[in-house]
Design an enzyme around this catalytic site. Sequence first.
Site, PDB file in Angstrom:
ATOM      1  N   ASN A  10       0.888  -1.086  -0.019  1.00  0.00           N
ATOM      2  CA  ASN A  10      -0.033   0.009  -0.080  1.00  0.00           C
ATOM      3  C   ASN A  10       0.905   1.319   0.009  1.00  0.00           C
ATOM      4  O   ASN A  10       1.432   1.691   0.995  1.00  0.00           O
ATOM      5  CB  ASN A  10      -0.832  -0.186   1.086  1.00  0.00           C
ATOM      6  CG  ASN A  10      -1.695   1.083   1.259  1.00  0.00           C
ATOM      7  OD1 ASN A  10      -1.774   2.066   0.582  1.00  0.00           O
ATOM      8  ND2 ASN A  10      -2.689   1.147   2.352  1.00  0.00           N
ATOM      9  N   ARG A  89      -2.776  -1.795  -3.153  1.00  0.00           N
ATOM     10  CA  ARG A  89      -3.882  -0.848  -2.926  1.00  0.00           C
ATOM     11  C   ARG A  89      -3.534   0.256  -3.988  1.00  0.00           C
ATOM     12  O   ARG A  89      -2.501   0.670  -3.940  1.00  0.00           O
ATOM     13  CB  ARG A  89      -4.063  -0.368  -1.612  1.00  0.00           C
ATOM     14  CG  ARG A  89      -4.883   0.673  -1.419  1.00  0.00           C
ATOM     15  CD  ARG A  89      -4.639   1.502  -0.473  1.00  0.00           C
ATOM     16  NE  ARG A  89      -5.563   2.592  -0.462  1.00  0.00           N
ATOM     17  CZ  ARG A  89      -5.342   3.671   0.359  1.00  0.00           C
ATOM     18  NH1 ARG A  89      -4.308   4.108   0.788  1.00  0.00           N
ATOM     19  NH2 ARG A  89      -6.354   4.553   0.304  1.00  0.00           N
ATOM     20  N   HIS A 178     -12.163   4.574   0.021  1.00  0.00           N
ATOM     21  CA  HIS A 178     -12.302   3.657   1.201  1.00  0.00           C
ATOM     22  C   HIS A 178     -13.230   2.324   0.758  1.00  0.00           C
ATOM     23  O   HIS A 178     -13.709   1.747   1.605  1.00  0.00           O
ATOM     24  CB  HIS A 178     -12.951   4.118   2.216  1.00  0.00           C
ATOM     25  CG  HIS A 178     -11.905   5.094   3.219  1.00  0.00           C
ATOM     26  ND1 HIS A 178     -12.546   6.331   3.624  1.00  0.00           N
ATOM     27  CD2 HIS A 178     -10.847   5.217   3.407  1.00  0.00           C
ATOM     28  CE1 HIS A 178     -11.706   6.884   4.195  1.00  0.00           C
ATOM     29  NE2 HIS A 178     -10.658   6.261   4.184  1.00  0.00           N
ATOM     30  N   ASN A 209      -8.119   8.157   9.974  1.00  0.00           N
ATOM     31  CA  ASN A 209      -7.630   9.430   9.818  1.00  0.00           C
ATOM     32  C   ASN A 209      -8.377  10.065   8.490  1.00  0.00           C
ATOM     33  O   ASN A 209      -8.817  11.269   8.723  1.00  0.00           O
ATOM     34  CB  ASN A 209      -6.258   9.411   9.441  1.00  0.00           C
ATOM     35  CG  ASN A 209      -5.279   9.044  10.665  1.00  0.00           C
ATOM     36  OD1 ASN A 209      -5.332   9.888  11.723  1.00  0.00           O
ATOM     37  ND2 ASN A 209      -4.405   8.365  10.641  1.00  0.00           N
ATOM     38  N   GLY A 210      -8.806   9.402   7.560  1.00  0.00           N
ATOM     39  CA  GLY A 210      -9.763   9.832   6.648  1.00  0.00           C
ATOM     40  C   GLY A 210     -10.995   9.188   7.090  1.00  0.00           C
ATOM     41  O   GLY A 210     -10.991   8.164   7.518  1.00  0.00           O
ATOM     42  N   ARG A 239      -8.651  16.933   7.558  1.00  0.00           N
ATOM     43  CA  ARG A 239      -9.386  17.416   6.358  1.00  0.00           C
ATOM     44  C   ARG A 239     -10.612  17.842   6.887  1.00  0.00           C
ATOM     45  O   ARG A 239     -11.389  17.682   7.641  1.00  0.00           O
ATOM     46  CB  ARG A 239      -9.530  16.220   5.484  1.00  0.00           C
ATOM     47  CG  ARG A 239      -8.161  15.900   4.772  1.00  0.00           C
ATOM     48  CD  ARG A 239      -8.543  14.799   3.972  1.00  0.00           C
ATOM     49  NE  ARG A 239      -7.665  13.637   3.957  1.00  0.00           N
ATOM     50  CZ  ARG A 239      -7.911  12.472   3.811  1.00  0.00           C
ATOM     51  NH1 ARG A 239      -9.089  11.950   3.276  1.00  0.00           N
ATOM     52  NH2 ARG A 239      -7.103  11.506   4.197  1.00  0.00           N
ATOM     53  N   GLU A 383      -8.554  -4.016   5.829  1.00  0.00           N
ATOM     54  CA  GLU A 383      -8.227  -3.826   4.100  1.00  0.00           C
ATOM     55  C   GLU A 383      -7.287  -4.627   3.443  1.00  0.00           C
ATOM     56  O   GLU A 383      -7.180  -5.167   2.468  1.00  0.00           O
ATOM     57  CB  GLU A 383      -8.025  -2.412   4.072  1.00  0.00           C
ATOM     58  CG  GLU A 383      -9.165  -1.414   4.358  1.00  0.00           C
ATOM     59  CD  GLU A 383      -8.850   0.031   4.444  1.00  0.00           C
ATOM     60  OE1 GLU A 383      -8.587   0.194   5.736  1.00  0.00           O
ATOM     61  OE2 GLU A 383      -8.974   0.780   3.740  1.00  0.00           O
TER      62      GLU A 383
HETATM   63  P1  ADP Z   1      -5.884   5.260   9.140  1.00  0.00           P
HETATM   64  O1  ADP Z   1      -6.779   5.990   8.359  1.00  0.00           O
HETATM   65  O2  ADP Z   1      -4.335   5.935   8.989  1.00  0.00           O
HETATM   66  O3  ADP Z   1      -5.719   3.631   8.555  1.00  0.00           O
HETATM   67  P2  ADP Z   1      -6.827   4.141  11.620  1.00  0.00           P
HETATM   68  O4  ADP Z   1      -7.954   3.794  11.020  1.00  0.00           O
HETATM   69  O5  ADP Z   1      -6.063   3.635  12.155  1.00  0.00           O
HETATM   70  O6  ADP Z   1      -6.109   5.217  10.548  1.00  0.00           O
HETATM   71  O7  ADP Z   1      -7.399   5.368  12.758  1.00  0.00           O
HETATM   72  C1  ADP Z   1      -6.673   6.515  13.487  1.00  0.00           C
HETATM   73  C2  ADP Z   1      -7.643   7.085  14.360  1.00  0.00           C
HETATM   74  O8  ADP Z   1      -8.222   5.991  15.055  1.00  0.00           O
HETATM   75  C3  ADP Z   1      -6.835   8.075  15.096  1.00  0.00           C
HETATM   76  O9  ADP Z   1      -7.753   9.355  15.190  1.00  0.00           O
HETATM   77  C4  ADP Z   1      -7.025   7.342  16.416  1.00  0.00           C
HETATM   78  O10 ADP Z   1      -6.813   8.569  17.445  1.00  0.00           O
HETATM   79  C5  ADP Z   1      -8.081   7.029  16.503  1.00  0.00           C
HETATM   80  N1  ADP Z   1      -8.196   5.766  17.493  1.00  0.00           N
HETATM   81  C6  ADP Z   1      -7.323   4.767  17.778  1.00  0.00           C
HETATM   82  N2  ADP Z   1      -7.661   4.155  18.930  1.00  0.00           N
HETATM   83  C7  ADP Z   1      -8.421   4.884  19.586  1.00  0.00           C
HETATM   84  C8  ADP Z   1      -9.199   4.895  20.938  1.00  0.00           C
HETATM   85  N3  ADP Z   1      -8.788   3.993  21.686  1.00  0.00           N
HETATM   86  N4  ADP Z   1     -10.150   5.907  21.245  1.00  0.00           N
HETATM   87  C9  ADP Z   1     -10.306   6.966  20.342  1.00  0.00           C
HETATM   88  N5  ADP Z   1      -9.661   7.058  18.924  1.00  0.00           N
HETATM   89  C10 ADP Z   1      -8.743   6.183  18.510  1.00  0.00           C
END
Ligand code: ADP
Length: 399
Positions: A10, A89, A178, A209-210, A239, A383
């Site tokens: 990816n 990906r 996504h 994050n997204g 964003r 994914e």
């Molecule tokens: P990406 O889109 O980079 O794959 P992820 O799916 O790992 O990202 O999601 C990242 C987000 O998930 C961040 O905002 C992180 O703070 C949030 N997150 C992960 N664990 C927790 C938690 N225990 N409580 C609140 N938010 C969380």
Amino acid sequence: MSIKKILVINCGSSSVKFSLFDSQKNQLAAGLAEKLGDADAVLSWRIQGGDKNTLSLHSAQHRGAITAITKALGDAGLFDGGIAAIGHRVVHGGEFFSASVVIDAAVMKNIASCSHLAPLHNPANIVGIELLAEQFPQLPQVAVFDTAFHQSLPDYAYTYGLPYQYYKEFGLRRYGFHGTSHRYVSQQAAQRLHKAYTDSSIISAHLGNGCSATAILNGKSIDTTMGLTPLEGLLMGTRSGDIDPSIHQFLADQLHCDLSDITAILNNNSGLFGISGLSNDMRTLCEAAATGNTRAQLAIAVFCYRLAKAIAALAVPLGKIDALVFTGGIGENAATVREQTIKQLSILNMTLDTQKNARTVGGEQGIITTDNSTVAMVIATQEEWVIAQDTLALLDTLS
Ligand code: ADP
């Protein structure tokens, strides 16, 4: 049946994530090369969930990172016995691809012709595919597109209110992203509800994050919140999501900068980070909000309010909802975000079971609503495994 190994790659704009799976879903290795191009570019990886290994990449770009990844896997003996194929990906498949494909010259040409739609991502994806073709010339490679699942959107859902010739000339339309995650979690939701996927109505909210949400009717995406780019729709980590389109010009005038600077602000300095002034990380914001940080509270409130409105809007084309699915790092872990969102969805007959919601974190999955409520559930997205599965399925068609 013999066990096959699949390498999943990816390539992001400044990172490369990878996983090595076997066909029985065992993850043999996984890791991440990040900050590519920076002096502190670094590769970290684990073999079979063991200790974390790290290696400085000294300003390497994607090519250097992938070379380091294949060397690390080879040195660990994970290529012994060979690998069967590589799954990539690929962010943007435009209108060319509505499913995953085996990569050949024609596919590469089409991925390249979508580069103007994802200028930070598709060129990086191409570098990864070309380099791995050099390193493993005998191996089939498969492209799995973020956009493919959304190619089933009807024209009235993907058409912007802009002069129609821009769609014809530039491909200017809503695509959605996504897709791999929305497809996987909606399939899983139907399965858990003992419903045929082809006879189901599901809304999935991928919150990482997204962030994006999708309406899936009978196994097909019929609307989604992201658009031409992943900037449209929900509020996200950095964003803005949807804003008044006039803000571009307004801010350019106020800040005396050009439109590309504003686009960078909307992508990198906005969202949860922009509102809170603290962090784009939902975990940090939840902790700060719990100790009274009002800007963190506001950022979370905006996030949940807009998410709830988007979910309600996606119910329109579905007509009925069998399940709302939360996934992604926030969807799987932030019980308070799910709570604040579902509390605003009484219009959809949704009532949270606060105890179930509180305990469905950290890898737990399942229903978080009361018995007489429209179902909301948590499903962990996978994914990378979906990419490996698609690759395995296409491999079977080659033999
Ligand atoms: P990406 O889109 O980079 O794959 P992820 O799916 O790992 O990202 O999601 C990242 C987000 O998930 C961040 O905002 C992180 O703070 C949030 N997150 C992960 N664990 C927790 C938690 N225990 N409580 C609140 N938010 C969380």
